[in-house]
Motif scaffolding. Structure first.
Motif, mmCIF file in Angstrom:
data_model
loop_
_atom_site.group_PDB
_atom_site.id
_atom_site.type_symbol
_atom_site.label_atom_id
_atom_site.label_comp_id
_atom_site.label_asym_id
_atom_site.label_seq_id
_atom_site.Cartn_x
_atom_site.Cartn_y
_atom_site.Cartn_z
ATOM 1 N N PRO A 46 0.798 -1.235 0.000
ATOM 2 C CA PRO A 46 0.000 0.000 0.000
ATOM 3 C C PRO A 46 0.827 1.279 0.000
ATOM 4 N N LEU A 47 2.113 1.204 0.330
ATOM 5 C CA LEU A 47 2.951 2.406 0.381
ATOM 6 C C LEU A 47 3.740 2.618 -0.910
ATOM 7 N N TRP A 48 3.476 1.789 -1.918
ATOM 8 C CA TRP A 48 4.090 1.921 -3.232
ATOM 9 C C TRP A 48 2.988 2.123 -4.278
ATOM 10 N N SER A 49 3.309 2.841 -5.359
ATOM 11 C CA SER A 49 2.294 3.014 -6.396
ATOM 12 C C SER A 49 2.933 3.392 -7.726
ATOM 13 N N GLY A 50 2.251 3.011 -8.792
ATOM 14 C CA GLY A 50 2.646 3.418 -10.130
ATOM 15 C C GLY A 50 1.684 4.387 -10.756
ATOM 16 N N HIS A 51 0.672 4.848 -9.987
ATOM 17 C CA HIS A 51 -0.354 5.711 -10.592
ATOM 18 C C HIS A 51 -0.944 6.750 -9.637
ATOM 19 N N ARG A 52 -0.472 6.840 -8.400
ATOM 20 C CA ARG A 52 -1.006 7.804 -7.440
ATOM 21 C C ARG A 52 0.111 8.221 -6.481
ATOM 22 N N PRO A 53 -0.067 9.339 -5.748
ATOM 23 C CA PRO A 53 0.931 9.712 -4.742
ATOM 24 C C PRO A 53 1.104 8.618 -3.695
ATOM 25 N N ALA A 54 2.348 8.346 -3.338
ATOM 26 C CA ALA A 54 2.677 7.320 -2.345
ATOM 27 C C ALA A 54 4.105 7.563 -1.874
ATOM 28 N N PRO A 55 4.500 7.031 -0.699
ATOM 29 C CA PRO A 55 5.882 7.206 -0.238
ATOM 30 C C PRO A 55 6.920 6.733 -1.252
ATOM 31 N N VAL A 56 6.660 5.613 -1.925
ATOM 32 C CA VAL A 56 7.519 5.154 -3.015
ATOM 33 C C VAL A 56 6.663 5.121 -4.271
ATOM 34 N N HIS B 157 11.121 8.607 -3.933
ATOM 35 C CA HIS B 157 10.939 8.203 -2.539
ATOM 36 C C HIS B 157 10.661 9.434 -1.686
ATOM 37 N N TRP B 158 9.512 9.419 -1.007
ATOM 38 C CA TRP B 158 9.145 10.506 -0.098
ATOM 39 C C TRP B 158 9.313 11.871 -0.781
ATOM 40 N N GLY B 159 8.784 11.948 -2.004
ATOM 41 C CA GLY B 159 8.709 13.225 -2.699
ATOM 42 C C GLY B 159 9.933 13.648 -3.470
ATOM 43 N N TRP B 160 10.999 12.834 -3.497
ATOM 44 C CA TRP B 160 12.221 13.252 -4.185
ATOM 45 C C TRP B 160 12.770 12.115 -5.029
ATOM 46 N N THR B 161 13.279 12.463 -6.202
ATOM 47 C CA THR B 161 14.008 11.487 -7.000
ATOM 48 C C THR B 161 15.120 12.188 -7.750
ATOM 49 N N PHE B 162 16.186 11.458 -8.010
ATOM 50 C CA PHE B 162 17.236 11.932 -8.903
ATOM 51 C C PHE B 162 17.839 10.714 -9.575
ATOM 52 N N ALA C 156 15.645 3.850 3.482
ATOM 53 C CA ALA C 156 14.576 4.792 3.818
ATOM 54 C C ALA C 156 14.522 5.975 2.864
ATOM 55 N N LEU C 157 15.680 6.509 2.469
ATOM 56 C CA LEU C 157 15.726 7.692 1.602
ATOM 57 C C LEU C 157 16.770 7.486 0.496
#
Length: 273
Positions: free
Chosen positions: A62-72, A115-120, A240-241
């Motif tokens: 439930p904390l992962w998603s490919g189509h909606r906001p989620a922690p991952v 992850h938690w709003g950030w990616t690079f 975690a990050l």
């Protein structure tokens, strides 16, 4: 590189279709071979996603998603091309523009998720297979630079596998990747079979002159994990990050290079005023 393709691994409940998508966990190492010399390594976790599976690839947690906001999250805007165009379509169009025809088979990407709003993503690799899904034909390597977050995509037709295993694919560097690296270099990319239980990605930078001097090398060493609830929970506990760690590591090591006296290169296409 080798042109074989790893078999699909059943990763769901018994009797469910086999998935091509997976997670990869391992390390990334960088080594500067000139002037001041410098190297580091750090843990990394990446997703290997069949673009036909993205919409439901993360349904097990439930904390992962490919189509909606989620922690991952897999977020279309973080990936190649126009975000209003499906990623699979965008990749196929870019490849077709470069080599004349779009990939006939599936497209899979090795990338870092948000992850938690950030990616690079220093590099995302899109693997394009033939119609029988038995041979890798083309790699679209999309590089993102620091600190500008510009992207550039290289379309690399897959060479003869016998020479690729030792020589890799050589191509001209076209994006100013780092303030401490020259632009007049060639990249050399080597990748072991995508989707296999273990996978390595190597990128060398060499002088584009008679010296052929090795300037820089990066190496990803990865082990495959199933894309199931247990592995997703493992990532949340032990990574975690991860995206934040990648960005922090880049800036931390840039500071170390500056302190060592590495020459600074201004962005060739941006004002220095």
């Amino acid at each position: 590189m080798v042109a074989t393709v790893a078999p699909a691994t059943p990763e769901l409940r018994p009797g469910a279709p086999a998935r091509r998508s997976a997670l990869y966990e391992g390390t990334i190492g960088h080594r500067r071979h000139i002037d001041v010399g410098h190297g580091f390594s750090q843990p990394v976790v990446m997703a290997y996603l069949d673009l036909d599976e993205v919409g439901h690839a993360f349904d097990a947690h439930p904390l992962w998603s490919g189509h909606r906001p989620a922690p991952v999250r897999f977020r279309r805007e973080d990936m190649h091309g126009d975000p209003d165009v499906p990623l699979d379509v965008a990749v196929r169009r870019t490849v077709a523009d470069e080599v004349g025809t779009p990939p006939a088979g599936p497209v899979r990407v090795l990338t870092t998720l948000r992850h938690w709003g950030w990616t690079f993503n220093p590099i995302s690799l899109y693997f394009c297979f033939d119609g029988a899904d038995s041979r890798l034909e083309t790699v679209l390597a999309e590089v993102t630079n620091t600190p500008w977050h510009e992207r550039h995509a290289y379309v690399l037709p897959f060479p003869d596998p016998e020479t690729a295993a030792t020589e890799g694919v050589r191509f001209a560097k076209e994006l100013h990747v780092s303030p401490f690296m020259d632009l007049d270099l060639d990249h050399v990319l080597r990748v072991t079979p995508p989707g296999a239980p273990t996978m390595t990605v190597e990128m060398d930078d060499r002088r584009r002159d008679a010296s052929d001097e090795l300037v820089f090398s990066a190496r990803l060493t990865l082990e495959r994990r199933p894309l199931d609830r247990a592995s997703m929970s493992h990532v949340l506990r032990h990574h975690a990050l991860p995206s934040h760690r990648v960005s922090a590591g880049i800036y931390r090591n840039a500071l170390r290079l500056w302190r060592k006296g590495a020459p600074f290169r201004h962005h060739p296409h941006r004002s220095t005023k």
